[in-house]
Design an enzyme around this catalytic site. Structure first.
Site, PDB file in Angstrom:
ATOM      1  N   LYS A  34      -3.428  20.523  75.466  1.00 18.21           N
ATOM      2  CA  LYS A  34      -2.087  21.107  75.422  1.00 18.21           C
ATOM      3  C   LYS A  34      -1.230  21.589  74.538  1.00 18.21           C
ATOM      4  CE  LYS A  34       1.578  18.378  78.069  1.00 18.21           C
ATOM      5  NZ  LYS A  34       3.053  18.644  77.706  1.00 18.21           N
ATOM      6  N   ASP A  61       1.469  24.953  78.449  1.00 17.96           N
ATOM      7  CA  ASP A  61       2.589  24.426  79.391  1.00 17.96           C
ATOM      8  C   ASP A  61       4.120  24.942  79.330  1.00 17.96           C
ATOM      9  OD1 ASP A  61       4.020  22.796  80.733  1.00 17.96           O
ATOM     10  OD2 ASP A  61       3.964  20.784  79.576  1.00 17.96           O
ATOM     11  N   LEU A  62       4.575  26.469  79.283  1.00 13.65           N
ATOM     12  CA  LEU A  62       5.860  26.830  79.183  1.00 13.65           C
ATOM     13  C   LEU A  62       6.684  26.999  80.537  1.00 13.65           C
ATOM     14  CD1 LEU A  62       4.336  29.587  77.013  1.00 13.65           C
ATOM     15  CD2 LEU A  62       5.317  27.438  76.580  1.00 13.65           C
ATOM     16  N   LYS A  63       5.670  26.408  81.356  1.00 12.85           N
ATOM     17  CA  LYS A  63       6.635  26.167  83.108  1.00 12.85           C
ATOM     18  C   LYS A  63       7.809  26.975  83.396  1.00 12.85           C
ATOM     19  CE  LYS A  63       6.904  21.116  82.376  1.00 12.85           C
ATOM     20  NZ  LYS A  63       6.617  20.353  81.185  1.00 12.85           N
ATOM     21  N   LEU A  64       6.335  28.765  83.610  1.00 13.52           N
ATOM     22  CA  LEU A  64       8.115  29.827  83.335  1.00 13.52           C
ATOM     23  C   LEU A  64       8.211  29.606  85.139  1.00 13.52           C
ATOM     24  CD1 LEU A  64       5.555  30.845  81.420  1.00 13.52           C
ATOM     25  CD2 LEU A  64       5.831  33.095  82.588  1.00 13.52           C
ATOM     26  N   HIS A  65       9.655  30.297  84.827  1.00 11.62           N
ATOM     27  CA  HIS A  65      10.730  30.540  85.799  1.00 11.62           C
ATOM     28  C   HIS A  65      11.368  31.577  85.567  1.00 11.62           C
ATOM     29  CE1 HIS A  65      13.479  28.198  88.988  1.00 11.62           C
ATOM     30  NE2 HIS A  65      13.481  29.285  89.592  1.00 11.62           N
ATOM     31  N   ASP A  66      11.461  32.885  87.011  1.00 13.68           N
ATOM     32  CA  ASP A  66      12.183  33.578  85.898  1.00 13.68           C
ATOM     33  C   ASP A  66      11.877  34.985  87.724  1.00 13.68           C
ATOM     34  OD1 ASP A  66      13.277  36.244  85.362  1.00 13.68           O
ATOM     35  OD2 ASP A  66      13.367  35.496  83.390  1.00 13.68           O
ATOM     36  N   PRO A  68       9.855  38.151  89.737  1.00  7.40           N
ATOM     37  CA  PRO A  68       8.364  37.651  90.180  1.00  7.40           C
ATOM     38  C   PRO A  68       8.047  39.326  88.996  1.00  7.40           C
ATOM     39  CG  PRO A  68       8.744  37.732  92.019  1.00  7.40           C
ATOM     40  CD  PRO A  68      10.645  37.937  90.724  1.00  7.40           C
ATOM     41  N   ASN A  69       8.249  39.842  88.461  1.00  7.07           N
ATOM     42  CA  ASN A  69       8.463  41.428  87.830  1.00  7.07           C
ATOM     43  C   ASN A  69       7.703  40.502  85.693  1.00  7.07           C
ATOM     44  OD1 ASN A  69       7.362  43.914  86.964  1.00  7.07           O
ATOM     45  ND2 ASN A  69       9.350  43.524  85.312  1.00  7.07           N
ATOM     46  N   THR A 121       9.386  15.429  87.248  1.00  4.06           N
ATOM     47  CA  THR A 121       9.973  13.544  87.568  1.00  4.06           C
ATOM     48  C   THR A 121      11.113  13.455  86.966  1.00  4.06           C
ATOM     49  OG1 THR A 121       8.730  13.824  85.439  1.00  4.06           O
ATOM     50  CG2 THR A 121       7.251  13.533  87.633  1.00  4.06           C
ATOM     51  N   GLY A 212      -0.887  11.667  76.132  1.00  2.57           N
ATOM     52  CA  GLY A 212       0.399  11.831  75.193  1.00  2.57           C
ATOM     53  C   GLY A 212       0.244  11.165  74.170  1.00  2.57           C
ATOM     54  N   ARG A 213       1.086  10.122  74.203  1.00  2.00           N
ATOM     55  CA  ARG A 213       1.052   8.881  73.189  1.00  2.00           C
ATOM     56  C   ARG A 213       0.438   8.389  72.572  1.00  2.00           C
ATOM     57  NH1 ARG A 213       7.094   8.539  74.793  1.00  2.00           N
ATOM     58  NH2 ARG A 213       6.397   9.437  76.592  1.00  2.00           N
TER      59      ARG A 213
HETATM   60  O1  C5P Z   1       2.875  10.533  75.502  1.00  2.00           O
HETATM   61  P1  C5P Z   1       2.503  11.148  77.039  1.00  2.00           P
HETATM   62  O2  C5P Z   1       1.436  10.462  77.107  1.00  2.00           O
HETATM   63  O3  C5P Z   1       4.110  10.645  77.841  1.00  2.00           O
HETATM   64  O4  C5P Z   1       3.228  12.309  77.075  1.00  2.00           O
HETATM   65  C1  C5P Z   1       2.959  13.006  78.502  1.00  2.00           C
HETATM   66  C2  C5P Z   1       3.226  14.417  78.587  1.00  2.00           C
HETATM   67  O5  C5P Z   1       3.000  14.511  79.757  1.00  2.00           O
HETATM   68  C3  C5P Z   1       4.125  15.293  77.297  1.00  2.00           C
HETATM   69  O6  C5P Z   1       4.003  16.212  76.944  1.00  2.00           O
HETATM   70  C4  C5P Z   1       5.606  15.802  79.058  1.00  2.00           C
HETATM   71  O7  C5P Z   1       6.079  16.399  78.597  1.00  2.00           O
HETATM   72  C5  C5P Z   1       4.442  16.110  79.966  1.00  2.00           C
HETATM   73  N1  C5P Z   1       4.765  15.493  81.336  1.00  2.00           N
HETATM   74  C6  C5P Z   1       5.273  14.564  81.554  1.00  2.00           C
HETATM   75  N2  C5P Z   1       5.879  14.346  83.128  1.00  2.00           N
HETATM   76  C7  C5P Z   1       5.529  15.458  83.535  1.00  2.00           C
HETATM   77  C8  C5P Z   1       5.434  16.537  83.659  1.00  2.00           C
HETATM   78  C9  C5P Z   1       5.016  16.616  81.809  1.00  2.00           C
HETATM   79  O8  C5P Z   1       5.180  13.379  80.730  1.00  2.00           O
HETATM   80  N3  C5P Z   1       6.418  15.339  85.392  1.00  2.00           N
END
Ligand code: C5P
Length: 235
Positions: A34, A61-66, A68-69, A121, A212-213
């Site tokens: 990602k 994962d750029l989460k667009l929001h604008d 429609p065009n 979240t 991620g981590r």
């Molecule tokens: O390091 P970690 O496992 O917490 O990373 C989770 C990834 O998922 C991060 O890139 C975080 O921005 C993304 N994410 C999240 N919760 C969301 C949406 C995206 O943790 N509700």
């Protein structure tokens, strides 16, 4: 639909990202990764092309929001990068989501998967009521947005593994649940509040876990990734 593990490349530069991916050079299974806003804004489309060149699938994962065009035209640009999954905010409405699908669809009819963010979240029910002036309960709002995404032709939503079953029952088993908040049961939670192990996410019906981590900060990232695959993708 095959389940998969998506590693969140939350790094600030191309150099750190590629040094991390070098660790997987000998792996037969190239991890699905990602690329989020931090890395994309720092390293641009070139990092996407380089990761694709190395044989990885990419969730951009750029989460667009604008309007429609604008979203439709921007999605066409992202689709041309040959990414495998994109996302947007369902709060942009059904016209925006439908324009996004149109923009993503390539001349040959193929397109990346398109996933909706419902309510972030980080948004509490209190903030939703007091700041966004949405009076409904948070979980109803999440399911409503998920339904609108499904009706608009999207492929799934980002949600907690704890919500995956309900999303599937409301939107259909084939509607994808892409779920972050994953931790091994022997690790610290960091800043995530509600966490789930890879094995539990599989039991709850998640289609993709975003990790991620637990992988990027592990002493041995390849071993941590293999552990995720073994626990999550096991039959
Ligand atoms: O390091 P970690 O496992 O917490 O990373 C989770 C990834 O998922 C991060 O890139 C975080 O921005 C993304 N994410 C999240 N919760 C969301 C949406 C995206 O943790 N509700």
């Amino acid at each position: 639909m095959a389940k998969d593990v998506i590693i969140a490349l939350d790094f600030p530069s191309a150099e750190e990202t590629l040094a991390f991916l070098d660790k997987f050079a000998a792996e037969e299974r190239k991890p699905f990764v990602k690329v989020g806003m931090e890395l994309f804004y720092a390293a641009g489309a070139d990092i996407v092309r380089e990761i694709k060149r190395r044989g990885h699938k990419i969730f951009l994962d750029l989460k667009l929001h604008d309007i429609p065009n604008t979203v439709g035209r921007s999605m066409a640009v992202l689709s041309a990068l040959d990414v495998d999954m994109c996302n947007l905010h369902a709060g942009g409405g059904t016209a925006m989501m439908k324009a996004a699908i149109q923009g993503l669809t390539r001349a040959d009819g193929s397109r990346p998967l398109l996933i909706a963010v419902t309510q972030l979240t980080s948004t509490s029910e209190e903030v939703m009521h007091n700041e966004l002036w949405i009076d409904r309960p948070l979980d109803e709002t999440v399911m409503h947005y998920a339904s609108l995404a499904a009706e608009s032709g999207l492929d799934g939503v980002v949600c907690s593994p704890l919500e995956a079953g309900k999303v599937h029952s409301v939107c259909g088993e084939g509607f994808l649940t892409v779920t972050p908040g994953i931790r091994f049961d022997d690790a610290s939670k960091g800043d995530q509040v509600r966490v789930t192990t890879p094995a539990r996410a599989r039991e709850l019906g998640s289609d993709y876990i975003v990790v991620g981590r637990p992988v990027t900060a592990a002493q041995d990232p390849v071993a941590a990734y293999r552990r995720c695959i073994a626990d999550f993708c096991a039959q």
